[in-house]
Scaffold this motif. Sequence first.
Motif, PDB file in Angstrom:
ATOM      1  N   ARG A 165       0.510  -1.020   0.056  1.00  0.00           N
ATOM      2  CA  ARG A 165      -0.105  -0.219  -0.250  1.00  0.00           C
ATOM      3  C   ARG A 165       0.861   1.152   0.127  1.00  0.00           C
ATOM      4  O   ARG A 165       2.140   1.181   0.432  1.00  0.00           O
ATOM      5  N   THR A 166       0.039   2.417  -0.459  1.00  0.00           N
ATOM      6  CA  THR A 166       1.034   3.877  -0.420  1.00  0.00           C
ATOM      7  C   THR A 166       1.358   3.928   0.846  1.00  0.00           C
ATOM      8  O   THR A 166       0.311   4.043   1.616  1.00  0.00           O
ATOM      9  N   ILE A 167       2.634   4.472   1.010  1.00  0.00           N
ATOM     10  CA  ILE A 167       3.242   4.804   2.379  1.00  0.00           C
ATOM     11  C   ILE A 167       3.437   6.565   2.201  1.00  0.00           C
ATOM     12  O   ILE A 167       3.453   7.685   1.640  1.00  0.00           O
ATOM     13  N   ASP A 168       2.562   6.656   3.570  1.00  0.00           N
ATOM     14  CA  ASP A 168       2.829   8.032   3.732  1.00  0.00           C
ATOM     15  C   ASP A 168       4.343   8.350   4.357  1.00  0.00           C
ATOM     16  O   ASP A 168       4.351   7.962   5.352  1.00  0.00           O
ATOM     17  N   PRO A 169       4.941   9.622   4.188  1.00  0.00           N
ATOM     18  CA  PRO A 169       6.590  10.459   4.739  1.00  0.00           C
ATOM     19  C   PRO A 169       6.298   9.523   6.180  1.00  0.00           C
ATOM     20  O   PRO A 169       7.260   9.312   6.520  1.00  0.00           O
ATOM     21  N   ASP A 170       5.502  10.850   6.830  1.00  0.00           N
ATOM     22  CA  ASP A 170       5.423  11.577   7.805  1.00  0.00           C
ATOM     23  C   ASP A 170       4.846  10.133   8.930  1.00  0.00           C
ATOM     24  O   ASP A 170       5.599   9.768  10.003  1.00  0.00           O
ATOM     25  N   ASN A 171       4.329   9.276   8.677  1.00  0.00           N
ATOM     26  CA  ASN A 171       3.984   8.003   9.069  1.00  0.00           C
ATOM     27  C   ASN A 171       4.596   7.460   9.132  1.00  0.00           C
ATOM     28  O   ASN A 171       5.367   6.299  10.621  1.00  0.00           O
ATOM     29  N   TYR A 172       5.233   7.341   8.717  1.00  0.00           N
ATOM     30  CA  TYR A 172       6.454   5.920   7.805  1.00  0.00           C
ATOM     31  C   TYR A 172       8.084   6.565   9.055  1.00  0.00           C
ATOM     32  O   TYR A 172       8.514   5.455   9.733  1.00  0.00           O
ATOM     33  N   VAL A 173       8.225   7.755   8.926  1.00  0.00           N
ATOM     34  CA  VAL A 173       9.691   8.237   9.221  1.00  0.00           C
ATOM     35  C   VAL A 173       9.272   8.184  11.182  1.00  0.00           C
ATOM     36  O   VAL A 173      10.397   8.304  12.144  1.00  0.00           O
ATOM     37  N   GLY A 174       8.552   8.946  10.878  1.00  0.00           N
ATOM     38  CA  GLY A 174       7.513   8.157  12.588  1.00  0.00           C
ATOM     39  C   GLY A 174       7.630   7.730  13.539  1.00  0.00           C
ATOM     40  O   GLY A 174       8.276   7.599  14.561  1.00  0.00           O
ATOM     41  N   SER A 175       7.638   6.178  12.441  1.00  0.00           N
ATOM     42  CA  SER A 175       7.551   4.960  13.217  1.00  0.00           C
ATOM     43  C   SER A 175       9.151   4.467  13.425  1.00  0.00           C
ATOM     44  O   SER A 175       9.424   3.546  14.292  1.00  0.00           O
ATOM     45  N   CYS A 176       9.605   5.187  12.633  1.00  0.00           N
ATOM     46  CA  CYS A 176      11.587   5.140  12.394  1.00  0.00           C
ATOM     47  C   CYS A 176      12.237   5.242  13.495  1.00  0.00           C
ATOM     48  O   CYS A 176      13.073   4.835  14.114  1.00  0.00           O
TER      49      CYS A 176
END
Length: 506
Positions: free
Chosen positions: A221-232
């Motif tokens: 599925r499409t990745i939201d940058p803010d959501n993804y980097v927040g998890s990182c």
Amino acid sequence: MVGTYAPRVSIVIPVYNAMPYLTGALESLLAQDLREFEIIAIDDGSTDGSGDELDRFAAADERVTVVHQPNSGWPGMPRNRGIELARGDFLFFMDADDTMAPNALGDMVRMAEGEGSGRPADVVIPRFEGSGGRRVQALFARHPHGDISIARAMETLSPQKLFRRELIERAGLRFPEEKVRLEDGIFVTRAYTLARRILFCGRGPLYFIALRDDGQNISSRTIDPDNYVGSCRRIAQILLEGVADRTAAERLVLQFFQRKGLRFYVPKRWDRMTPETRVRWVELHRAFLADLVPEELEDSVSHPTDRCKLSLIRAGDVAGLASLIAAEPILEHLSRAASVRATPRGIEVGVSIAPTADDSPLRDAVPSAGRLRTVRRVDRALSAFGGNRYARGLDRRIAAVLTRGAPTLGLLLSGRRGYRTVALSGRLVDHDPRTGALEYAFVLSPKLLKSFGKDRVDMWTVAGTADGLTGARVRLGADDSAIEAGVSDRFYRTDGGNAALRAARP
């Protein structure tokens, strides 16, 4: 309904519209050699008949427990509900799309209990194999059966692993239930930092992870940058807080960013982004590096393209990143070990590369045949001094002058068990004008080989231009006919046709 027997393993499966894959997943579990397990399947509001299929299996086998609930929208909540119901000594989180080898659970449990070693483990990672076109990390092909470091374990953050339930309950580990990327990685990283011992299980594949032909894998599925980097950021913080050695923890964060951050700076992802999305990724990653990774650690990154990308991200240089990423396709090549022989200097490897793009800069600025003959003559003359470092240095300097402006080639050596990676620079020694093939010489010194201990080592090439552009790494191939008898006990061809090394003599 929960059965009355005492299970060794509780297998938790979140299920949402998983037909027809679900049937095969359950059948593979019920065919396990280890019989003392329970399946806790959480039907997360399925509408495709998955709930009815689960009920059918539950009616036929008391080891299957089914919970039906409204859709939660993400796997975290169903997995947590399964944890609350679990009674086994161990937990295994399985996806409804996948299958297991019949010996998988038994092998993992015996290993976790310390059979043969007397040393129990809290986490056991099964060897994966992709199915339906699914690709898996190189770790699953390369890492040997046995102990695995947290640095290598961090290469796989999916939840399909065996966890000691006592560890999960003692630490109160649960999956994030909100819709966040890498929710499984947050859980797994915390388990890694708390585990007394982590093991890698399987001389052959144990877990078959599927690529669904309907495109419904969450990872697609499409990745939201803010959501993804927040998890990182959450995962990085877990490492910094959970690993006692601060420098080691920071290195783990950097290695994690190389895998999860730099994956967005390759042509297949970058080219699909809008200009605004590119800027946002760089902004978020620039802040991540500034907050969590000391800049001086980046000097230890062996892959020249990764090192350059890290530097450009820190500088916020979107245009520079675009230029570097655009160079990767035109620097693509095929590489093979053309000659391998033992010498007093060490193992000498001749690597031949063939550019695959018609407009490749690897076809440009190639020195004349006369200059390359001189490079070879100088190398032969100075080889009489064996491993003398002054002779090696003079050899490199003369070669650099005679081949100035020519394409470059690096050789990356990476251990399978450890996280050691070394980069070597090759000397251009030959060119075939008919095919465009270039040959480079490398020397693997005894000191270099010793630094890998008893590990086995795989090799990749990275091509570049004289003005500093470099490409993606390419696995080095090998032919048995190119390996001289005197070195065949150290340098060999894998079953997949790739070059590999035994760092220590067998």
